[in-house]
Design an enzyme around this catalytic site. Structure first.
Site, PDB file in Angstrom:
ATOM      1  N   GLN A  33       0.817  -1.203   0.000  1.00  0.00           N
ATOM      2  CA  GLN A  33       0.000   0.000   0.000  1.00  0.00           C
ATOM      3  C   GLN A  33       0.855   1.258   0.000  1.00  0.00           C
ATOM      4  O   GLN A  33       2.034   1.237   0.355  1.00  0.00           O
ATOM      5  CB  GLN A  33      -0.929   0.032   1.213  1.00  0.00           C
ATOM      6  CG  GLN A  33      -0.222   0.228   2.545  1.00  0.00           C
ATOM      7  CD  GLN A  33      -1.197   0.431   3.684  1.00  0.00           C
ATOM      8  OE1 GLN A  33      -2.383   0.197   3.567  1.00  0.00           O
ATOM      9  NE2 GLN A  33      -0.691   0.893   4.817  1.00  0.00           N
ATOM     10  N   HIS A  64     -20.344  11.546   6.038  1.00  0.00           N
ATOM     11  CA  HIS A  64     -20.652  10.856   7.295  1.00  0.00           C
ATOM     12  C   HIS A  64     -22.054  11.185   7.812  1.00  0.00           C
ATOM     13  O   HIS A  64     -22.720  10.316   8.381  1.00  0.00           O
ATOM     14  CB  HIS A  64     -19.579  11.180   8.336  1.00  0.00           C
ATOM     15  CG  HIS A  64     -18.251  10.588   7.992  1.00  0.00           C
ATOM     16  ND1 HIS A  64     -17.193  11.350   7.539  1.00  0.00           N
ATOM     17  CD2 HIS A  64     -17.825   9.298   7.987  1.00  0.00           C
ATOM     18  CE1 HIS A  64     -16.163  10.545   7.290  1.00  0.00           C
ATOM     19  NE2 HIS A  64     -16.514   9.311   7.545  1.00  0.00           N
ATOM     20  N   GLY A 141     -14.751  -7.931   8.188  1.00  0.00           N
ATOM     21  CA  GLY A 141     -16.182  -7.637   8.185  1.00  0.00           C
ATOM     22  C   GLY A 141     -17.036  -8.787   7.693  1.00  0.00           C
ATOM     23  O   GLY A 141     -18.112  -9.068   8.249  1.00  0.00           O
ATOM     24  N   ASP A 158     -18.863   1.234   5.845  1.00  0.00           N
ATOM     25  CA  ASP A 158     -18.002   2.370   5.454  1.00  0.00           C
ATOM     26  C   ASP A 158     -16.777   1.797   4.756  1.00  0.00           C
ATOM     27  O   ASP A 158     -15.675   1.777   5.289  1.00  0.00           O
ATOM     28  CB  ASP A 158     -17.612   3.161   6.705  1.00  0.00           C
ATOM     29  CG  ASP A 158     -16.807   4.410   6.370  1.00  0.00           C
ATOM     30  OD1 ASP A 158     -16.766   4.803   5.188  1.00  0.00           O
ATOM     31  OD2 ASP A 158     -16.194   4.979   7.289  1.00  0.00           O
TER      32      ASP A 158
END
Length: 287
Positions: A33, A64, A141, A158
């Site tokens: 990354q 948000h 997740g 998100d």
């Protein structure tokens, strides 16, 4: 990177946007990354991952507020909320403003992200990590929603774009797990990209979510640093009435919650479900 140089986003081939780097705060470039946080005079602190802007201090509130207040006020009685991702803490900040919520669970795959963002983006969380209702779970997740015995009223995904680590949060396995974890009248929402430039994302999400939820659609907001038109948010529930509430009902709930927002209001809420014809056509053609 030297100070006062330019940083160029590389999300799309052939065109893009640039930011002046007034001060580089952090840079980590590995084989996996390329993460950078820098200060920009117009937008404050900017965080980018692998050449793609993730968030900026100046306009994060639009994203948000719309990801939290739309599903929470549409539900009207949420007690338990699940956030998938959201390591910068801003989603938690907005959810925690709803005082009737009893439990907020956040699943983040990397604990280091939370600590990193507390240090470099403290205004995003604004102390929300200290909320006693909050529980942090370090897990993938997809694994969490398919293994957890907990049930939630609202699930907020998100996620990053469906490339690299975020790709699993756009799969049928993830959507099936989310449906399993929702209570009756539960609502699932997720970031779904800028539909003019990333139309396939919306089509694929719509098709996959439709296997598990009876009411699937999108709502939208224009967020300056996610350029190219409106950003779409996936919406999925088994109760179509939750997507069709009138402004008066929403305003009453907003007043009762005592919320003052910078972008969200009841008219924005109802209007956000009106989608451009090109997207409606694409979804219809794909069905």
């Amino acid at each position: 990177m030297a100070q006062d140089e330019m940083w160029y986003e590389t999300l799309h081939a052939g065109f893009g946007q640039y930011f002046s780097v007034d001060k580089e705060l952090y840079r980590e470039k590995t084989e996996h990354q390329d993460l950078i946080i820098f200060e920009n005079a117009a937008l404050g602190r900017v965080m980018a991952l692998d050449g793609v802007v993730q968030t900026t201090e100046r306009d994060e509130f639009i994203y948000h507020e719309m990801m939290t207040h739309v599903p929470l006020l549409a539900h009207g009685a949420a007690k338990k909320v699940l956030i998938i991702g959201g390591g910068d803490g801003a989603m938690l900040r907005e959810v925690s403003r709803h005082k009737n919520i009893e439990q907020i669970t956040m699943v983040e795959i990397d604990a280091g992200v939370v600590n990193f963002c507390k240090q470099y983006l403290p205004n995003h969380s604004a102390g929300a990590y200290e909320d006693p209702r909050f529980k942090l779970v370090i897990d993938d997740g997809v694994n969490f929603v398919n293994q957890s015995s907990d049930k939630f009223d609202v699930i907020i995904s998100d996620c990053t774009d469906p490339i690299g680590p975020g790709e699993s949060l756009f799969t049928s396995e993830f959507y099936a797990g989310c449906h399993r974890c929702l209570n009756e009248n539960g609502i699932f929402v997720a970031q779904n990209g800028v539909c003019f430039l990333q139309q396939d994302e919306a089509i694929n999400s719509h098709r996959k979510l439709g296997h598990y939820f009876s009411d699937v659609s999108f709502y939208q907001a224009a967020i300056p640093t996610y350029y190219g038109g409106i950003m779409t948010f996936a919406w999925a529930s088994d109760n179509p009435a939750l997507r069709q509430l009138d402004s008066a009902t929403l305003q009453a709930r907003l007043d009762a919650a005592g919320l003052t927002c910078r972008y969200y209001n009841s008219a924005i809420h109802t209007g956000s479900f009106a989608l451009p014809q090109y997207l409606l056509n694409a979804l219809s053609d794909a069905s």
